[in-house]
Design an enzyme around this catalytic site. Sequence first.
Site, short mmCIF file in Angstrom:
data_model
loop_
_atom_site.label_atom_id
_atom_site.label_comp_id
_atom_site.label_asym_id
_atom_site.label_seq_id
_atom_site.Cartn_x
_atom_site.Cartn_y
_atom_site.Cartn_z
N ASP A 141 0.80 -1.23 0.00
CA ASP A 141 0.00 0.00 0.00
C ASP A 141 0.83 1.28 0.00
O ASP A 141 0.27 2.38 0.02
CB ASP A 141 -0.98 -0.01 1.17
CG ASP A 141 -2.13 -0.96 0.92
OD1 ASP A 141 -2.58 -1.06 -0.24
OD2 ASP A 141 -2.58 -1.64 1.88
N ASP A 164 -5.91 -6.35 -4.50
CA ASP A 164 -5.91 -4.90 -4.23
C ASP A 164 -4.65 -4.22 -4.77
O ASP A 164 -4.66 -3.04 -5.12
CB ASP A 164 -5.98 -4.62 -2.72
CG ASP A 164 -7.01 -5.45 -1.98
OD1 ASP A 164 -7.29 -6.57 -2.41
OD2 ASP A 164 -7.51 -4.98 -0.94
N1 GLY Z 1 -7.08 -2.64 0.32
C1 GLY Z 1 -7.80 -2.95 1.49
C2 GLY Z 1 -9.26 -2.89 1.30
O1 GLY Z 1 -9.75 -2.60 0.22
O2 GLY Z 1 -9.95 -3.15 2.28
#
Ligand code: GLY
Length: 380
Positions: free
Chosen positions: A99, A160
């Site tokens: 992230d 993600d």
């Molecule tokens: N990337 C974490 C979520 O979407 O909860």
Amino acid sequence: MTAGAAEPGFDRALRVERALRAVRALGERLEGAFPSGCTRGLRYEPAGNQEWTPGFWSGILWLAYRHTGDGWYRAAAEALLPSFAERLGGGGPAVETHDLGFLYTLSAVAAWKTTGDAGARALALRAADLLSRRHLPGAGVFQAWGPLDDPDRRGLVIIDSAMNMPLLFWAAREGERPGLGVLAAGHLRALARHLVREDGSTGQTCRIDPVTGRAGPVRTHQGRAADSAWARGQAWALYGFALAHRHTGEDAFRDVAARVADYFVARLPRDGVAFWDLSFGEGDAQEKDTSASAIAAAGLLELGERFPPADPRRAYTETGERMLAALSAHQGSPPSADGLLLHAVYDRPRGLGVGESCLWGDYFYLEALLRTERAAPSFF
Ligand code: GLY
């Protein structure tokens, strides 16, 4: 391709105006703190630069500044940059994450693109370098979380992360390190191979053995089941692969994005707003996840533009606009709610952030609203 009926009374300028009022009110109340990732009782709480969500607040402020030219938003966004610099220096879980993409694209890259701040550019390049060190050559992917020698997380990838690759594509060009773009494209190909199913649905995670390169079983953290399609993961994939096409020009990425988009849109209930998992359908007593729909709407706007003018697939843009109109029925209103979008879900299996607002839903709703109003490109 349909996505619910367009709201007859959808007035974009009014929605933008109301959204900006909410952002300003929240920023003034928090006095320089970040909002928590999700609301509790529809209120964001003050938080530090922790977890994966602070970049979305920074991105909201940069969007607001770019749209209005009001120096209040710029000053608020710039005041957050030192905390992003400190975070990089701290090591540990704060930076051991894919992230870094969300965090630094919407803070440092957004600052550089908006104001030409050379310090922000350097910060974003440092973040990209740290992210690049999470690459496992034998697996051809970036590990999602944790130290690379953690046996429990070794080779773990998550859908993600498709949205975190644009930081590397940007750094490849900006920092003249083309190798970063090659690694990012390889990671996306691996996600497409292992987590995007034949029918266009997505799984959330799997482990890829860094020695043999073999993928383990697909699992889910936030979806209903390993073989269902968690709505937000599907949306991350939709937008992430569309962006991969923008950055690489590789048609295979656009094709994956289109398959993922078709699956998402085909599973929307009549009101055009996704349930938290796409395996639920009309009549199921399940929560919506407006954040998934906001990401998907923003992704569809991008995807439509990936096709040449006469191509019928330009219609993805109209589908995104219809989804946005459907979402506008869920827009919050200050002072009764802090968030821009109500009725999101963070993590339904763990009962987190259910029926609340969340920063990423607010960010992508505002991004999509402003993109359609002024054709302003995404920071990604
Ligand atoms: N990337 C974490 C979520 O979407 O909860």
